[in-house]
Design a protein around this motif. Structure first.
Motif, PDB file in Angstrom:
ATOM      1  N   SER A  34       1.215  -1.267   0.134  1.00 39.29           N
ATOM      2  CA  SER A  34       0.342   0.068   0.080  1.00 39.29           C
ATOM      3  C   SER A  34       0.990   1.276   0.357  1.00 39.29           C
ATOM      4  CB  SER A  34      -0.836   0.191   1.175  1.00 39.29           C
ATOM      5  OG  SER A  34      -1.344   1.137   1.923  1.00 39.29           O
ATOM      6  N   GLY A  35       1.072   1.917  -1.203  1.00 38.74           N
ATOM      7  CA  GLY A  35       1.053   3.357  -1.099  1.00 38.74           C
ATOM      8  C   GLY A  35       0.991   4.376   0.146  1.00 38.74           C
ATOM      9  N   PRO A  36      -0.561   4.389   0.688  1.00 43.45           N
ATOM     10  CA  PRO A  36      -0.593   5.193   1.519  1.00 43.45           C
ATOM     11  C   PRO A  36      -0.019   4.514   3.188  1.00 43.45           C
ATOM     12  CG  PRO A  36      -2.161   4.834   0.363  1.00 43.45           C
ATOM     13  CD  PRO A  36      -1.338   4.483  -0.238  1.00 43.45           C
ATOM     14  N   LEU A  57      -5.982  -7.128   3.101  1.00 49.92           N
ATOM     15  CA  LEU A  57      -6.756  -6.541   2.511  1.00 49.92           C
ATOM     16  C   LEU A  57      -8.047  -7.430   1.762  1.00 49.92           C
ATOM     17  CD1 LEU A  57      -5.663  -3.443   1.486  1.00 49.92           C
ATOM     18  CD2 LEU A  57      -6.095  -3.711   3.519  1.00 49.92           C
ATOM     19  N   HIS A  88      -9.860  -5.239   6.538  1.00 46.94           N
ATOM     20  CA  HIS A  88     -10.219  -4.138   6.672  1.00 46.94           C
ATOM     21  C   HIS A  88     -11.057  -3.540   7.361  1.00 46.94           C
ATOM     22  CE1 HIS A  88     -10.404  -4.920   2.560  1.00 46.94           C
ATOM     23  NE2 HIS A  88     -10.390  -4.086   2.631  1.00 46.94           N
ATOM     24  N   LYS A  89     -12.713  -4.536   7.156  1.00 47.49           N
ATOM     25  CA  LYS A  89     -13.725  -4.116   7.172  1.00 47.49           C
ATOM     26  C   LYS A  89     -14.731  -4.449   7.878  1.00 47.49           C
ATOM     27  CE  LYS A  89     -13.679  -2.082   3.319  1.00 47.49           C
ATOM     28  NZ  LYS A  89     -13.045  -0.609   2.676  1.00 47.49           N
ATOM     29  N   VAL A 122      -6.218   0.942   5.399  1.00 45.60           N
ATOM     30  CA  VAL A 122      -4.793   1.324   5.574  1.00 45.60           C
ATOM     31  C   VAL A 122      -3.609   2.525   4.662  1.00 45.60           C
ATOM     32  CG1 VAL A 122      -5.078  -1.252   5.744  1.00 45.60           C
ATOM     33  CG2 VAL A 122      -4.028  -0.144   3.634  1.00 45.60           C
ATOM     34  N   GLN A 141      -5.981   8.091   7.624  1.00 44.50           N
ATOM     35  CA  GLN A 141      -5.303   9.056   5.970  1.00 44.50           C
ATOM     36  C   GLN A 141      -4.214   9.587   6.499  1.00 44.50           C
ATOM     37  OE1 GLN A 141      -7.551   9.902   3.643  1.00 44.50           O
ATOM     38  NE2 GLN A 141      -9.270   8.931   4.477  1.00 44.50           N
ATOM     39  N   SER A 142      -3.737   9.230   5.397  1.00 46.08           N
ATOM     40  CA  SER A 142      -1.982   9.033   5.856  1.00 46.08           C
ATOM     41  C   SER A 142      -1.378  10.764   5.776  1.00 46.08           C
ATOM     42  CB  SER A 142      -1.100   8.183   4.479  1.00 46.08           C
ATOM     43  OG  SER A 142      -2.113   8.669   2.990  1.00 46.08           O
ATOM     44  N   PHE A 166      -2.762  14.530  -2.989  1.00 39.66           N
ATOM     45  CA  PHE A 166      -3.695  13.389  -2.562  1.00 39.66           C
ATOM     46  C   PHE A 166      -5.209  13.607  -3.822  1.00 39.66           C
ATOM     47  CE2 PHE A 166      -4.590   9.172  -2.117  1.00 39.66           C
ATOM     48  CZ  PHE A 166      -4.022   8.592  -1.129  1.00 39.66           C
TER      49      PHE A 166
HETATM   50  N1  LIG Z   1      -6.516   8.414   1.517  1.00 35.23           N
HETATM   51  C1  LIG Z   1      -5.765   7.484   2.192  1.00 35.23           C
HETATM   52  C2  LIG Z   1      -6.578   6.189   0.878  1.00 35.23           C
HETATM   53  C3  LIG Z   1      -6.343   4.662   1.996  1.00 35.23           C
HETATM   54  C4  LIG Z   1      -6.435   4.271   0.764  1.00 35.23           C
HETATM   55  O1  LIG Z   1      -6.364   3.926   0.109  1.00 35.23           O
HETATM   56  N2  LIG Z   1      -5.634   2.525   1.324  1.00 35.23           N
HETATM   57  C5  LIG Z   1      -6.200   1.519   0.372  1.00 35.23           C
HETATM   58  C6  LIG Z   1      -4.557   0.605   0.073  1.00 35.23           C
HETATM   59  S1  LIG Z   1      -3.557   1.438  -0.647  1.00 35.23           S
HETATM   60  C7  LIG Z   1      -7.469   0.816   0.714  1.00 35.23           C
HETATM   61  O2  LIG Z   1      -7.280   0.637   2.558  1.00 35.23           O
HETATM   62  N3  LIG Z   1      -8.299  -0.160   0.014  1.00 35.23           N
HETATM   63  C8  LIG Z   1      -9.059  -1.398   0.717  1.00 35.23           C
HETATM   64  C9  LIG Z   1     -10.499   0.093   0.543  1.00 35.23           C
HETATM   65  O3  LIG Z   1     -10.450   1.318   0.242  1.00 35.23           O
HETATM   66  O4  LIG Z   1     -11.326  -0.265   0.510  1.00 35.23           O
HETATM   67  C10 LIG Z   1      -4.938   7.565   2.814  1.00 35.23           C
HETATM   68  O5  LIG Z   1      -4.454   9.026   1.662  1.00 35.23           O
HETATM   69  O6  LIG Z   1      -4.623   7.024   3.702  1.00 35.23           O
END
Ligand SMILES: N[C@@H](CCC(=O)N[C@@H](CS)C(=O)NCC(=O)O)C(=O)O
Length: 208
Positions: free
Chosen positions: A12-14, A36, A41-42, A55, A67-68, A101
């Motif tokens: 995960s990038g964030p 995931l 995560h849910k 995450v 939120q990163s 973002f």
């Molecule tokens: N804006 C959020 C984005 C976080 C995000 O998109 N996380 C993804 C993984 S890279 C995630 O959790 N995806 C699963 C989902 O959204 O259900 C941040 O910066 O933390």
């Protein structure tokens, strides 16, 4: 002082942005892998940490953060590092966080997710993201002609956040070769003490 715990997944990038900031600030952290693919995560226990079901999350004592960009601001404030030296620099840092973002992260992360098989989309959708990513990269490249780092003369969390986008461009088949200033800046970020690539800063499983 209790140890910070980062929740995330190494792809995960964030999550990388939060882990990289901790590493650059010289802060050790415990790590919880959030699966995931299994939908962890849910689940209620994770939603109690991050109500958005995403995450990363960062737990500092009783405080549960998500939120990163917000996590980066929290860390800069808590440790007095990489947040900008003046009120103007702090404001510029926030501008970059909101911009990246909006314009950069989704347009790199989504083609990457598609190329890596985490998501499905038609070629024209990939082309749209790639085109939008290039629009943002042009803006970034022009800004980086003006200085070594995005805000002021030292690296800030703005550099961390933006680096945590462009680091995945190759995996999204987005070519950075037209952007000489971005490439030179990436090398400067990679030379910072504490810098680590995403696969090195984020454990693949829980870590104490
Ligand atoms: N804006 C959020 C984005 C976080 C995000 O998109 N996380 C993804 C993984 S890279 C995630 O959790 N995806 C699963 C989902 O959204 O259900 C941040 O910066 O933390």
């Amino acid at each position: 002082m209790s140890k910070l715990t980062l929740y995330g997944i190494w792809l995960s990038g964030p999550t990388y942005k939060a882990g990289l900031a901790l590493s650059l600030m010289g802060q050790p952290f415990a790590y919880k892998h959030v699966d995931l693919r299994a939908g962890a995560h849910k689940q209620a226990d994770y939603l109690a940490i991050n109500r958005f079901g995403q995450v990363p999350a960062l737990v500092d004592g009783d405080l549960k953060l998500c939120q990163s960009g917000s996590i980066l601001l929290y860390l800069a404030d808590k440790f007095g590092k990489m947040g900008g030296a003046t009120a103007e620099e702090k404001a510029r840092v926030r501008e970059w966080l909101f911009w990246e973002f909006d314009r950069l992260a989704p347009n790199i992360y989504r083609p990457r997710a598609i190329k890596r098989g985490f998501a499905k989309a038609d070629d024209n959708v990939v082309q749209l993201y790639t085109s939008l990513a290039n629009d943002a990269l042009k803006v970034l490249d022009a800004e980086l002609a003006k200085g070594s780092f995005l805000v002021g003369s030292n690296a800030t969390i703005a550099d961390v956040a933006v680096y945590g986008d462009v680091a995945y461009a190759g995996e999204g088949a987005i070519d950075l070769s037209p952007y000489a200033n971005i490439k030179a800046w990436m090398e400067r970020v990679e030379a910072l003490p504490g810098f680590k690539k995403y696969e090195d800063v984020l454990p693949k499983q829980d870590a104490a």
